[in-house]
Each structure stands twice: as structure tokens, then as C-alpha cells.
Design an enzyme around this catalytic site. Sequence first.
Site: not given
Length: 757
Positions: A170, A294-295
Site C-alpha cells: 500500500c 496496487n490493490e
Amino acid sequence: MTAWEIIEEDGRVGAKVMTGGAVSEKNPHYLALDIQEEGRNVGIQNRGFNTGIPLKAGAVYFFTCYGKREQCLEKAVKVSLRSADGKIYAEQKLYFGLEWEKFSLAFRAPEEDFSGRLAITAEGRGKVYLDFVSLFPADTYKGRKGGLRKDLAEMLEQLHPKFMRFPGGCLIHDGALDSQARDAQYRWKNSIGRPEDRPARRNNWNYNQTLGLGYYEYFQLCEDIGAEPLPVVPAGYDPHHKRYAPLDQLAPFVEDVLDLIEFANGGIDTAWGRKRAELGHPEPFGLKYVGIGNEEVGAQFFERSDILQAAVRRKYPEIKIINTAGPFAAGGEFDRGWENAVKVKSDLVDEHYYMAPEWFVANHYRYDQYDRKGPKVFLGEYASWGNTWYNALLEASYMISLERNAAVVALACYAPLFANADYVNWSPDMIWFDNHRVYGSANYYVQKLFMEHLGEYGLECKVEDRPAPVVFYSDWSGKRQAGQIKIEKNDNKEETADESGAKNIVGNILLSGYESEIAYSNIVYTDLETGMEQRFEDCISTEENRRIFLHHTQSSHYNLELDAMEVSGYKGIQVIFGSNDSGDNEFVWTLGGWQNQDNSLTERIDGKGAELCQYAFSLEQGRKYHLMLEVTGRKIRLWVDGKLYQDTESRLPMAEAVYVSAALAKADGGCSAEIIVKLVNILEQEQEVEIVLEGDIAPVNSSVKQWQMAGYGPDAMNSFDEPKKVVPVYTESLELLPVLKRKIPGCSVTVLKVTVV
């Protein structure tokens, strides 16, 4: 002042962090010491990490700082390495002037002390200013000044990884969209150049980051360990704070990803290729992949990532683009990520999941079902919860499926990579360290085995006469003891899921507010097998009465309806079912979880979670929701206000006798080749196998090399005291091909390397 403390011996000093007039405008803060009363030992000292600063006898340490002072210019500023109780090991003097000046010293530690301190004290009175204080060992990885810690980087190198994703997690997307903000997202341009000009930032894990380790150093590290670099960039969206750049203001993010590719691959006649050369690397790094996001999930993210992907496609069509499918293995946002990747023709899709170890057994055939013609899978983060041999063993069985599905799973990497043992956020982690020691977990050595014996071509494996799979835990009601590997089977070892007694989700039904006060009403349980209906009184879950027991069911088909409203608190509403008395085994339906963004279903096995499904959902406090849960065997359906959100199944972990994969590799120097066979047995029973190498292989005595991990208890772990407790054992033998006979121990990982002509 993190890690810094005042020293006042026979004197008095004040310390204040100042802003403005620092060495670099990018880092406006520096320290002012006000020596109000001169003494023998007056100043500050740094405690370091863990027990302190690790000093090794005879080792050299480089000290640098910027300094100036207002009065007493003839007086010395002393820099020393010392013990925690103040014993001075080495000390040198500096003389500051009226203007900022950089100072450099070299110290040799006379003795070993892993609780050392770095002290800066001053003679005389008045103001003394310090900025960019640094202490590095001279003996770094590859001998680079200010480089990486040698033992940690060598642990990474010994894995022989094929690629490395960075900067990771994150870190990439959390933060302000303004690249110059104090809490800015990780923007790669901030992380190169002089360390003094890299703006420190606060990240979403709430610690300060100097960016001393930046993209240039990451590219160097990849080159040093022989791994392909896989950098990840943000797409103008912060899911943690719901911040996003307007589409007409996305240019800086587009420029960042294009400039990054030029920085990595451009010639010295390009602006960013020239910048790379100025940093000391005129040759291109040969970048092949770039990850965008990212995610991140949600339409707002993909609106922005699509623009970045299109820009990369136009200018650098040879670069493989990695899209994201979020942090869950299934559900609405996972599907959205894959649908978007197909639409924009991404090369790979980044999947992330951390699961209970049994999930990896239950989902062994996950990738056998994937479309061979669509984007490939980049399994960017995966691990089971824990670093025991049990975790590593079950991960190994899953890795067999990754190799078998190499046509779909192009890249896979375990995560997280490193953990400081005294600053633990969670486990799993592959490599553990403190301030002077390091060891690889059991997971590390399984990963290492697979990386070192990868092969170049997959070989077809036909498994004959394999016993039927068996259920991997004793029963769902939680009688299985944590950490033990138990198999439920009948005498002929051919029990199926339907015969196991573990096919149904049974147990306690509870209501919970987790960290919220929740009011429940109109609660009705119905046994759909018998038609029995049971109504319950209205109730409230509070901090004192968090889990409210409703009912215990043994039915294979039931539903629950209720109204629920969050009165106060956060982390939403929870409906718990299939729960044992300890709560270690259960299903948890959460509305408004994780920053109030999730509608998720989690299966907990021996206290470890496996997120089965997730959809985007925000809970409105004070609003009443009508919820319905239906369970049929192991199938689960969940409705909110009449809308079906989740229709999923909890797969039973069905263990096979042996998991096997095979590959072909070229042997060193010659026309011969090597066949690599991996065998994973997660059962307690030894398995006798006969390996037949088919094809043009004449009967011949051949060298058979074997690496095997076996004989460990399920809870066995490596540690600082026993760093090699769980490691492979190597043997070599001469055997007659084309048939190999082996007894594969229970709970083992075996790699065979056979030389063939």
C-alpha cells in the site's frame, strides 16, 4: 526526535526541531541544540533499532552530517560511538562554522556491542545545528557506500529470484496526490538523486520514510541479484482516503510512468536516460514490466489507470503492463479488475491474497479453470498466515499448481519479504532480522527450493493409481487441534467429501458489532430441511457484550433474516455462523469492514482467516439494513436489502496423496539435460511412488540429486537460536533409469534432479 534522546551530564541543553533554512528545501526540518550550560557530556544520542546500534569489533563505520553553530566556533563538537551505559568506544572532534557544511568521519569499533549508541555532544555554549546525521557500516552489500545491509541482501540473493516487485504494498497508493506534500504518495522521482534532496514522507503505516532507498537503488539491487525489475506506480487514486486526481489533471501521473520507462531503458541522449547515467549507470536496466496500481479497486481507479495504460501502449508497446484485481481472491471488485484487464488488453493481472493454510489445499485447482487466452496472472502477493513448517508445506502444495499452470500464472511472489523481529505487524514474513542477525523462515526455504529448481520447459505429468483425496481436517465444528495435521479417512482411504461428515456448515450462529454498537431486530432463523422457524428478541451488541449467541444448528440447509443498524463505533456489522465454541473456526459476514469499504465473507480456520468473497460496500450509520443469510451444505448466499451480493462456496480442503510437477532444464556444459521432479506430500502417511520417465530414455545409470524437507513437527519454526531447524537435506545417488522408486515421507517436500542424455 524519533530514536534521539538528550544527554545532560553536568550541563543543560534544549532541543528543538526547526523549519526553514535547512540544507535542502526538500527537507525543511533540522535540529537546533541550545546549550544553556556547558558540561562534560552535553548533546544528543541515537538509540538505533532493536537493542541499539550494532557494532562489530574491527568493523569500520562511516559518519556524515551537516552542521553549523552560532557561538563558540573554536569549541569542538564531539562524535562518538558508545555503549548504552555511556562507555565511549571511539570519539572524534569536528569544528562547525557559521554556515552549513558537510562533515565525514570514519570510525573503527574496538569491540562488539549490539546495543551501541551514536552520540553528538558539544563543548561551549549557544546554538548548534544538525541536519542529515547518518551512520553506515563500510561493509555493505556490494561495497556501496550508504548501501544495503549485507546479510539481508545476501539472503535475498541466495533465493535466486527471477524478478522483484518494488517498492511494495500500500506504500505505492496511499497519500496525498500532490507529489510535494508531506504525506505524498510514493512518487519515484522523489526517490532518486542526492539523499538530501529526497523529501521525507509519512506513510500509511504511520512511520517516517526518508526515501534513502529509492528506485535507482531498487534497480541496482535487481541487477545485483539477477532479477527482472518490476516497479509499480500509482494512478492518481488513493483508496485509503478516497482521493483521486481529476481526469484533466492526470498528466503528472502519465508523465511519471513514461519517464520511469525512459529512466530505466532510455539512451543517454534522452533526458531521463541521461539522469540515470549521471547517477552512475549509463547502461539501460532493461525494464520489461511495469505495474499500475496496487490493490486499488473501484470505477474511479480504472478510469485513471486506463489512461496510464493507453499512454504506455502508445509510446512503449514492448512493455508488459500489469493491471490489478484488488486484495481479495474473489468477489465484485476482483471481477471488476479482471474485466477491466480484458477490456484494455493488459498483459497481466496482479492478484493478492493472504489466507488460512487450508485454503491453499481447498483451492489447489484454482488456476486450472482460468482462460488460457486472456491476460496472464501475476500473483503479486500470497502467503498463508504463519511461518511454521505446516504453513510452508501447504504453500508448497499450492506452488505445484502454480507450476502446473505456467501457461496462466506467468509470475508469482511470496510476500511480505522482510520483517524486523521487534517491530512486527503480522506474520507471515519470509526473512526475519533484528539489528545484527537474520534467518530465513520455513517458507523461505520452500520458496528457495522452487526458485533454484525451476526448469525451462514444463513436462506433462500423468499420475496413475493415486488414492482418492481425503478431507484435510477432522470436522468443521473445530475439534481439530490447532497446528496438527489430521486426515479424516476410512479404512480403504477413499473417503469423499460427501461421506466425510464435514460437508455442512454447522455450529453456532452469533451477532457481533466488532468495534461498533449494533441494534438487531426482527431476527428469524429457519431450518429449511424441517421448516422449523425460530424468532428471537431484539438485542444490541456493545463493547461489553460483543458476541451475542443466537442458535446452534446442525441443519444442512437454513437461513437467517434480521434487521441491523450501526448505532455508533466503526468496523460495522458482523453475522457469524458455523462457529465452534472457541470462535477459532467460523464464518464471518462483515458489512462496513476495512475503512467502511467492504461487504466481505471470511472463513476462519484455527483462528486464521481466508477471505472467500468481497464486494464494495459503505455502511451508513443510523440506517437499518435488512440482511438475509442462506446456507446450503457449503454453499453460502448473502443478501442486503433484497440484493444478492454474495453467492459462493467454501471448498473443503481435499488432500491428495502426492502433488507433483516436472520440468526440463539444460544441464551445465554439454548436450545432456536434467529432469526436475517436485513431489509434495501433505499427508501424515508415507507414500510409495514409482516415477517413470517416458520418451527416448535408454536404460542407464544416472546421477539423481535429491533435496528433501521432512521429519518436522507441524509447529516447527526457524528462529535466531535455531536458524536452520527447517531446511532441505541434500543427497545424491546413482540409479538405473528410466524408472525411479521412492518412498515419500509424510509431510514432506522433495525435489529430484535427474540427468538424462
